[in-house]
Each structure stands twice: as C-alpha cells, then as structure tokens.
Design an enzyme around this catalytic site. Structure first.
Site, PDB file in Angstrom:
ATOM      1  N   GLN A   1      -4.991  -5.118   6.742  1.00 35.10           N
ATOM      2  CA  GLN A   1      -6.047  -5.980   6.184  1.00 35.10           C
ATOM      3  C   GLN A   1      -6.070  -7.351   6.827  1.00 35.10           C
ATOM      4  O   GLN A   1      -6.813  -8.224   6.376  1.00 35.10           O
ATOM      5  CB  GLN A   1      -5.828  -6.143   4.668  1.00 35.10           C
ATOM      6  CG  GLN A   1      -5.938  -4.871   3.885  1.00 35.10           C
ATOM      7  CD  GLN A   1      -7.333  -4.265   3.951  1.00 35.10           C
ATOM      8  OE1 GLN A   1      -8.312  -4.923   4.303  1.00 35.10           O
ATOM      9  NE2 GLN A   1      -7.433  -2.993   3.623  1.00 35.10           N
TER      10      GLN A   1
ATOM     11  N   LYS B   1     -10.595  -0.667  10.426  1.00 36.64           N
ATOM     12  CA  LYS B   1     -10.737  -1.817   9.529  1.00 36.64           C
ATOM     13  C   LYS B   1     -11.081  -3.089  10.296  1.00 36.64           C
ATOM     14  O   LYS B   1     -11.212  -4.157   9.724  1.00 36.64           O
ATOM     15  CB  LYS B   1      -9.449  -2.011   8.726  1.00 36.64           C
ATOM     16  CG  LYS B   1      -9.208  -0.872   7.722  1.00 36.64           C
ATOM     17  CD  LYS B   1      -8.056  -1.183   6.807  1.00 36.64           C
ATOM     18  CE  LYS B   1      -7.468   0.042   6.160  1.00 36.64           C
ATOM     19  NZ  LYS B   1      -8.173   0.446   4.942  1.00 36.64           N
TER      20      LYS B   1
ATOM     21  N   ASP C   1       2.677  -4.786   7.896  1.00 38.63           N
ATOM     22  CA  ASP C   1       1.492  -3.942   7.755  1.00 38.63           C
ATOM     23  C   ASP C   1       0.278  -4.867   7.859  1.00 38.63           C
ATOM     24  O   ASP C   1      -0.039  -5.598   6.923  1.00 38.63           O
ATOM     25  CB  ASP C   1       1.554  -3.229   6.398  1.00 38.63           C
ATOM     26  CG  ASP C   1       0.242  -2.537   6.042  1.00 38.63           C
ATOM     27  OD1 ASP C   1      -0.754  -2.694   6.778  1.00 38.63           O
ATOM     28  OD2 ASP C   1       0.220  -1.848   5.007  1.00 38.63           O
TER      29      ASP C   1
ATOM     30  N   CYS D   1      -4.739   2.575  -3.736  1.00 36.01           N
ATOM     31  CA  CYS D   1      -3.470   3.011  -3.143  1.00 36.01           C
ATOM     32  C   CYS D   1      -2.355   1.998  -3.359  1.00 36.01           C
ATOM     33  O   CYS D   1      -1.466   1.847  -2.522  1.00 36.01           O
ATOM     34  CB  CYS D   1      -3.613   3.303  -1.650  1.00 36.01           C
ATOM     35  SG  CYS D   1      -4.754   4.620  -1.292  1.00 36.01           S
TER      36      CYS D   1
ATOM     37  N   HIS E   1       0.877  -1.174   0.000  1.00 34.26           N
ATOM     38  CA  HIS E   1       0.000   0.000   0.000  1.00 34.26           C
ATOM     39  C   HIS E   1       0.916   1.227   0.000  1.00 34.26           C
ATOM     40  O   HIS E   1       2.020   1.182   0.539  1.00 34.26           O
ATOM     41  CB  HIS E   1      -0.826  -0.052   1.283  1.00 34.26           C
ATOM     42  CG  HIS E   1      -1.927   0.956   1.371  1.00 34.26           C
ATOM     43  ND1 HIS E   1      -1.699   2.241   1.784  1.00 34.26           N
ATOM     44  CD2 HIS E   1      -3.255   0.861   1.120  1.00 34.26           C
ATOM     45  CE1 HIS E   1      -2.861   2.895   1.789  1.00 34.26           C
ATOM     46  NE2 HIS E   1      -3.814   2.078   1.395  1.00 34.26           N
TER      47      HIS E   1
HETATM   48  C1  LIG Z   1      -2.665  -2.773   3.388  1.00 31.87           C
HETATM   49  C2  LIG Z   1      -2.954  -1.421   3.932  1.00 31.87           C
HETATM   50  N1  LIG Z   1      -1.989  -0.732   4.559  1.00 31.87           N
HETATM   51  C3  LIG Z   1      -2.202   0.474   5.072  1.00 31.87           C
HETATM   52  C4  LIG Z   1      -3.417   1.098   4.978  1.00 31.87           C
HETATM   53  C5  LIG Z   1      -3.584   2.472   5.553  1.00 31.87           C
HETATM   54  O1  LIG Z   1      -4.456   2.440   6.609  1.00 31.87           O
HETATM   55  P1  LIG Z   1      -4.946   3.815   7.286  1.00 31.87           P
HETATM   56  O2  LIG Z   1      -5.429   4.671   6.168  1.00 31.87           O
HETATM   57  O3  LIG Z   1      -6.041   3.381   8.200  1.00 31.87           O
HETATM   58  O4  LIG Z   1      -3.783   4.396   7.997  1.00 31.87           O
HETATM   59  C6  LIG Z   1      -4.450   0.444   4.330  1.00 31.87           C
HETATM   60  C7  LIG Z   1      -5.765   1.105   4.196  1.00 31.87           C
HETATM   61  O5  LIG Z   1      -6.306   1.296   3.149  1.00 31.87           O
HETATM   62  C8  LIG Z   1      -4.216  -0.845   3.803  1.00 31.87           C
HETATM   63  O6  LIG Z   1      -5.182  -1.507   3.169  1.00 31.87           O
END
Ligand SMILES: Cc1ncc(COP(=O)(O)O)c(C=O)c1O
Lengths: 146, 418
Positions: free
Chosen positions: B214, B237, B211, B375, B134
C-alpha cells in the site's frame, strides 16, 4: 433507489430493527452455527424439536440487514411446523432468492425476491436457512454460504 | 500547478481531470451514475499507457526471454530487463540484481519466509510481526513457524492504529530472527515509521521485511534510506497489471538463500546428480516469467514518475484530509484508524449499519468501496468490529467524489435509521 427499496423491503428493515425470536433457547435439542467471515455475518440457530415438530426456535448473531432479517423471518415461519415442512420452506426460499419461482403476494418470503438482483447478497439471505438445515441434520461444523 | 481553492492542497481540478483522461475505465457509468472508484487499496485502475504497452507486447514482440537467439526474443529480453532497471530506480535499489520479479506481494513474502525457514529459523526462533499485518504477512510466517518450531510475536498498536514503539524495543531479543512489518496499513491507512523500526532491529543484527503493497503508489520509497533487507510490492496496486510484483532483497540475502522454486531459467547446468544455480536474481525466477506483466509494470512506474510521486502524494493527502472532515461530520460515523501519519485510506463504521449494507447502497450510487475485514482480521478484533467500510484514494480521485460519498452515506443513515 427502486431496486434498493426492492431489496430492503419494509418487512426486511422491520425485522432487522426488531428481530423476532432473538436470544437463547432453553432446552434446545438442535443447534448450529453459521458464519460468513468475509462479510462478518454470524448466526447461531437453536431448535427444540419434539417428535417431528419444531416446537421452538431462537437465533442470535450479528451481521447485515439481509442476513439478520432473513433469520428473523425464518424463525417466525418454521416455529410450530414439522421438520418436513421446514425443509419445504427451505427449498421455496431458495427458489425465490434465485429467481426460479415467483412468490405469491401474501407470502412473507416474497420480501426476499429482491435479492435476486443483487447476486453478491444471495449468500447473506441464505445463511440462516442453511444454518437451520445444519441444525436439523446435526451438522457440527460451522456453516458458511460464502 | 495552481491549487484548488475550495480544498487546500488539492491540485487544480483541470490537472486531475487530465489525469482522469488517461484511465479509460473511469469514463463509464454504473447504474446510470458516473463511476466513483474508491477501492484503490484493493487494486488501482490502469492508465492507457499500461494497457497499450501490454497490448503492444503481445501484438509485436511476444516471445520468450533469456533463451532465443532471434530478434524477437532478444527484444523481449531487453524489455524485461529494462523493466527490472526501472523498478530498481523507482525503489532506489543499489543494483538491478536485487530486484526479483514475482507474482505479487504475497509471493514475495512467501519466498522470504520459505528461504528464511530453510536457512535461519529454528526451534525457539521468533518472528516479529505487527498487529496490523495483512493476512499475507501472517500466514506465510505461520507456515514456516510450523515447520521450524519458530514462534510468532506481535508488536501491539494503540487505539489510533499506531505501533507501540516502546513495546517493539522490548520484543527485539536475541531470539528474533526477522521483523516483518507493513509500510502502510491497508485497513487503517497508518504509515509506519519503517526507517526507525529497521534502525532498532539492525542494532541487534535482525533483518527486516517491509510489506510495501500500500505504500509504493502513495509515497516515495527509497530502500536505501529505509535500509530494510526486503521490500515487497504488487504491480496492480500501483497502476500496473495483476500477476506481477517485486521482491527487493539485499544481495547478501539472495546469495545466502537457496532457490525458492526449481525449474527452467533458474539454473546454469543440470544433470541428474547435481544442478548449478543461476546467479541472482535469476536463481529466484524459475520458469517463464510474467514478461508482459513486467513490461506493463515498467509503463506504470514510468507513468507515476512522470506525474511525480510527490505531486500524487500531496494531492491524495489533501483528499484524505478533506474526506476525513466530510465523513466525521456524519452523525454516528466513526473512523477506524486515526494515526498521525496516514495515507489515502479511510476505514469507518456507521452506527449499527453493517458495512455490507453500506456497500450495496453505495454501489447503486455508482460508488465503489470495499467492505469487510480487508484481510486483516486481527485489526478488526482489536477494534471490536466484524468489518469496516473503506474508501481508498488514488491520483484520479476528486473532491466531488468525496462529496458524493458523504452525501450517499447521509442517505444510508436515513434509509437504515433504526
Ligand atoms: C498491506 C498488504 N499486503 C499484502 C497484500 C497482498 O497483495 P497481493 O494480493 O497483490 O499479493 C495486500 C493486498 O491487498 C495489502 O494491502
């Protein structure tokens, strides 16, 4: 379904499937690029302007039906008109998609009146027109409407 | 629980129907159709217990933490610290001191990147990411790379969206300062073999950040089993509020790292000459934290634990299998991301029809999906598509919603037939 048919009018679907003036323009005098990265809509608009008249125009790109049809319809409308007339069309197009004016029945731009019911799609419809204007004004940066 | 006979592995519809009752938002209709919320990878809906916990905090307890000597403040502090212990148990972290509350995954990664930039990264250091990260696990590293002269390296993936483990081994060198990988890919659904990646990195003394944005809502996460150095996730999430997230970090890193931000709460003593920092994890929680958010997150994790994360995972897995089958049967539909190990996410492209048109069409059917690059632009580039459509599932989704999705996509094909 009714509103979807309003948005995706036959004219729009038809231009999407068979875009007019699609491709590269030889001896272009003006050129600009549009990109809405969130959606993945991309356009290049090329013009050949002689005096104050748009002699020819081409576009190429990829994206949603609304963005591509809008570009195609735009090219048919501005080909052969003066720069001033093109600017006026730009204004009218925006008033139509924003619901500020009711289009006349035979106006090609009327096909885009349904966009006003879909606020998240206005940017798709307007990308081509902003790219055209950027080309006319020799704007070097990539245009975006997001 | 009795299985759903139509779709093997799916829970009894009545059980899921009861779960759905817990989510007030799911009752509404959109353009006259019942809402089918299939954008859970973007954010999940909130159960009543979370909504009420947050409301109760503001109605009955609101006050600042770690400073008042009066009843309400002590109560707020207790609840805030209890939330930390709930997160600790949820991740099976050794100590609550290793749980730092942040805004979300993004801030957690920025914190680690920033601190590592100040302690470990130097000219020529390598930061090893994967091709399916991401943007929030790419950009913070680019920022520190720019400051320190470090470089980004990328673990490639195959056409199924699985990491190339052979290449990974070659990419681990004495220059590698950190490995930062996604546990579950938000655009492909791939579950990465994180424990194995950590094992190989640790064999060379390299720390690993995972990370988990998900992952936590969809599979059991045990940070001791994974043995990762850092684990990041977002409350929103996993059925919790927005604006609250977690960084789990092994204590030695939190001790070694300088503070990320300065301010109140993160200090022990301040003079204009010198400041003594508070102990971990408070050293990393400058300023008044998102107290209601943390307490709401606790309610969310309690909710998930009460249902059972394994029960949820089994249900979602069956749903994913069913959806994969139904969607594959649609002519012209191509699923992007076909890893053997997947969780709750289906990305797809449909003939030449742009995802944006698909999204608008489905919206009018009451079906919420995500369209775009999610993203993860490098993933889109890899598969040669500008964008995909993505359906992502949560515990409250049903096979009927999958049927509606499939039927609507069929209509899309007819509508846009070229
Ligand atoms: C794999 C992954 N990493 C990071 C994020 C970023 O999360 P946040 O926007 O809640 O900080 C997301 C959210 O879309 C994600 O799907």
């Amino acid at each position: 379904m009714e509103e979807l048919r309003e948005l995706y009018q036959q004219i729009i679907l038809e231009h999407y499937r068979n875009p007019r003036n699609f491709g590269e323009l030889s001896e272009a005098t003006h050129r600009a690029e549009g990109n809405n990265p969130l959606c993945g809509d991309r356009l290049t608009v090329e013009l050949r302007v002689l005096g104050d008249r748009i002699e020819d125009i081409r576009f190429r790109g990829s994206g949603c039906a609304i963005s591509q049809a809008s570009a195609s319809v735009m090219t048919t409308l501005v080909k052969g008109v003066t720069v001033e007339e093109a600017e006026a069309l730009f204004e009218r197009f925006h008033r139509i998609v924003l619901g500020e004016t009711e289009p006349e029945a035979l106006d090609l731009l009327a096909a885009f009146a349904g966009v006003r019911e879909f606020p998240s799609r206005v940017k798709c419809a307007t990308l081509a027109w902003h790219t055209l204007r950027a080309a006319l004004h020799n704007v070097a940066e990539v245009v975006t409407t997001e | 629980m009795t299985p759903n006979t139509a779709v093997p592995g799916l829970l009894d519809q009545e059980v899921v129907a009861q779960w759905r009752e817990d989510f007030p938002i799911l009752r509404q209709t959109i353009y006259g159709k019942p809402l089918a919320y299939l954008d859970n990878a973007a954010t999940t809906q909130k159960p009543r217990s979370v909504i009420e916990t947050v409301a109760r905090f503001y109605t009955e307890i609101n006050s600042n933490v770690h400073r008042g000597v009066y009843y309400l403040s002590e109560r707020a502090t207790e609840l805030y610290e209890e939330a930390r212990r709930t997160v600790q148990r949820f991740l099976n972290a050794p100590s609550a001191a290793e749980i730092v509350f942040v805004r979300g995954t993004t801030e957690a990664i920025n914190l680690v990147a920033h601190c590592l930039g100040r302690t470990r990264l130097r000219e020529g250091s390598e930061i090893l990411l994967s091709q399916m990260e991401h943007h929030s696990n790419i950009v913070p590293w680019q920022l520190v790379a720019e400051q320190t002269g470090a470089h980004l390296r990328v673990i490639p993936m195959n056409e199924h969206g699985e990491l190339d483990l052979e290449q990974y081994e070659h990419l681990l060198t004495e220059r590698t300062a950190i490995v930062a990988v996604v546990h579950v890919s938000n655009s492909l659904g791939t579950i990465n073999p994180v424990a194995e990646l950590v094992r190989q990195a640790h064999a060379r003394g390299i720390p690993v950040l995972v990370d988990g944005a998900q992952a936590v809502a969809h599979l059991r996460v045990d940070v001791q089993e994974l043995d990762c150095d850092f684990y990041a996730f977002s409350g929103h999430k996993v059925y919790g509020p927005t604006g609250i997230g977690v960084l789990y970090a092994k204590r030695r890193w939190l001790e070694e790292f300088p503070p990320y931000q300065g301010g109140g709460d993160m200090i022990r003593q301040v003079t204009f000459e010198r400041t003594l920092y508070n102990e971990v994890p408070y050293k990393f929680e400058a300023g008044t934290p998102n107290i209601a958010g943390a307490i709401g997150l606790k309610a969310a994790l309690d909710y998930v634990s009460a249902l059972g994360i394994d029960t949820i995972a089994t249900h979602e897995h069956a749903l994913l299998r069913y959806a994969t089958e139904r969607l594959q049967a649609i002519p012209g539909l191509r699923i992007i991301g076909t890893a053997r190990q997947k969780a709750a996410i289906i990305s797809f492209v449909l003939s030449d029809i742009h995802p944006h048109d698909i999204g608008t069409f489905l919206d009018r059917e009451g079906i919420a999906i995500r369209v775009g690059h999610h993203c993860t632009q490098p993933v889109m580039d890899f598969f040669g598509v500008p964008a995909t459509s993505r359906a992502s599932f949560a515990l409250y989704n049903t096979p009927e919603e999958v049927d509606r999705l499939a039927a609507a996509l069929q209509k899309v094909v007819e509508f846009f037939r070229v």
